[in-house]
Design an enzyme around this catalytic site. Structure first.
Site, PDB file in Angstrom:
ATOM      1  N   ARG A 168       0.818  -1.208   0.000  1.00 26.02           N
ATOM      2  CA  ARG A 168       0.000   0.000   0.000  1.00 26.02           C
ATOM      3  C   ARG A 168       0.853   1.260   0.000  1.00 26.02           C
ATOM      4  O   ARG A 168       0.498   2.272   0.620  1.00 26.02           O
ATOM      5  CB  ARG A 168      -0.978   0.009   1.180  1.00 26.02           C
ATOM      6  N   SER A 247     -11.454  -0.195   2.910  1.00 25.64           N
ATOM      7  CA  SER A 247     -10.680  -0.463   4.130  1.00 25.64           C
ATOM      8  C   SER A 247     -10.109   0.851   4.660  1.00 25.64           C
ATOM      9  O   SER A 247      -9.318   1.501   3.977  1.00 25.64           O
ATOM     10  CB  SER A 247      -9.547  -1.441   3.829  1.00 25.64           C
ATOM     11  N   GLU A 351      -5.690   4.344   5.971  1.00 19.26           N
ATOM     12  CA  GLU A 351      -5.323   4.172   4.570  1.00 19.26           C
ATOM     13  C   GLU A 351      -5.727   5.377   3.719  1.00 19.26           C
ATOM     14  O   GLU A 351      -4.945   5.815   2.869  1.00 19.26           O
ATOM     15  CB  GLU A 351      -5.959   2.894   4.019  1.00 19.26           C
TER      16      GLU A 351
END
Length: 359
Positions: A168, A247, A351
């Site tokens: 990520r 998420s 995130e």
């Protein structure tokens, strides 16, 4: 009045930004420019840099939390279009809708991104976040990213190595003020209509096959879409569980020592029979599950009483139930972070990108 350099570009002042995000919250921008070509994108960026104007880039808005006060500066909505398939090579303009692009590759019989179906947002955001799900990451198929370098003031081509991909993360995320993604090039696989080898246990189970097996591309895509929809991870205007950024927290990556301490703490809290999820994450490092941590810390599906709550379908998604503000959402996020830290000694990291606010 539009500026002389951007006369043909759509420009609005005191423009609402909430409709451009999947959370559907946040305040307005002083100025909103919508660019539909690479040249327009570059012109808008250069103008902002030349005048010292703060600049906010918006693609699909699926990974963005904008504060209630909005953004003082120019918000640039990248709405470029362009999809080119040449054999197994795919080139996407940054503003292309990612889910549509995945569908096109499956229709063309090309494997490599089929398990990334249903992920909201634009193609240009995929290398920034190194988007991944169900055993695939875009870093495994991206060969080149064409970007505007705000430092050198020129268009550059960055190879996969140059992009610095990790979980990520990427060079683009590490240097958020430097690069503006314009186009992304992928190398896919012609496997005779079959998917790439399945790497994710849940997907393999749902399909009744083993890890590493291949299945028809359309079957893989449809299965992933069904799995995602069951978790509220496919956009649906009528379903508030999808008014989210997917998420909200990344899966924590811990050192072996940190994981041992976490495991011991989990045993004390939940009993010796409970084993926390653990996945190899490189030498001396272990990845665990943010969703597991959140659930076991007491934040179950549907948690909350206000306008921002945990999804009723997935503990990892924080959602806007219709009238939430950015502060409502952040208050919930802070509560979850504090609860997980208190229970397990593990710090969750958000995130989505935050604008004008922070946890």
């Amino acid at each position: 009045m539009a500026s002389r350099s951007l006369e043909r570009v759509q420009e609005l002042h005191d423009a609402p930004l909430a409709p451009l995000t999947t959370f559907r919250l946040g305040g307005p921008a002083t100025r909103l420019v919508t660019a539909t070509t690479d040249a327009e994108v570059i012109a808008a960026v250069r103008e902002a840099d030349d005048t010292g104007t703060p600049l906010l880039l918006i693609g699909g808005g699926s990974n963005l939390v904008i504060g209630d006060k909005g953004f003082e500066g120019t918000a640039l909505h990248i709405a470029t279009r362009g999809l080119l398939l040449d054999g197994t090579t795919l080139e996407l303009a940054a503003g292309e809708i990612w889910t549509d692009a995945v569908a096109r590759t499956v229709e063309a019989g090309l494997a490599g991104v089929e398990c990334l179906a249903g992920i909201p947002g634009s193609a240009g955001a995929t290398p920034i976040q190194n988007v991944g799900a169900y055993g695939q990451e875009v870093s495994s198929t991206i060969t080149e990213v064409i970007a505007y370098d705000r430092r050198s003031r020129e268009t550059v081509a960055l190879s996969t190595t140059d992009c610095g991909f990790s979980y990520r993360h990427s060079r683009f995320k590490a240097e958020p003020e430097r690069y503006v993604v314009l186009r992304v090039r992928f190398e896919l696989e012609d496997a005779g209509g079959l998917s790439a080898p399945l790497r994710y246990a849940e997907t393999a189970r749902a399909l009744g096959v083993g890890a590493g097996d291949r299945v028809p591309l359309t079957t893989a895509r449809e299965t992933v879409l069904k799995l995602r929809a069951g978790k509220g991870m496919v956009l649906d205007p009528e379903d508030h569980d999808t008014w989210s950024a997917g998420s909200f927290f990344t899966n924590p990556i811990l050192t072996d020592e940190e994981f041992a301490a976490f495991r011991s703490r989990a045993a004390m809290l939940l009993g010796d029979a409970v084993e926390p999820p653990a996945f190899p994450a490189g030498e001396g490092r272990v990845k665990t599950s943010a969703a597991w941590l959140i659930d076991r810390a007491g934040f179950t599906k549907g948690y909350g009483t206000g306008p921002a709550r945990i999804s009723t379908k997935h503990t990892l998604a924080l959602t806007n139930r219709g009238e939430a503000t950015a502060e409502d959402l952040l208050a919930l996020a802070r509560e979850v972070v504090a609860g997980v830290q208190d229970a397990f000694g593990v710090t969750l990291v958000n995130e989505p990108v935050t604008v004008g606010v922070s946890l």
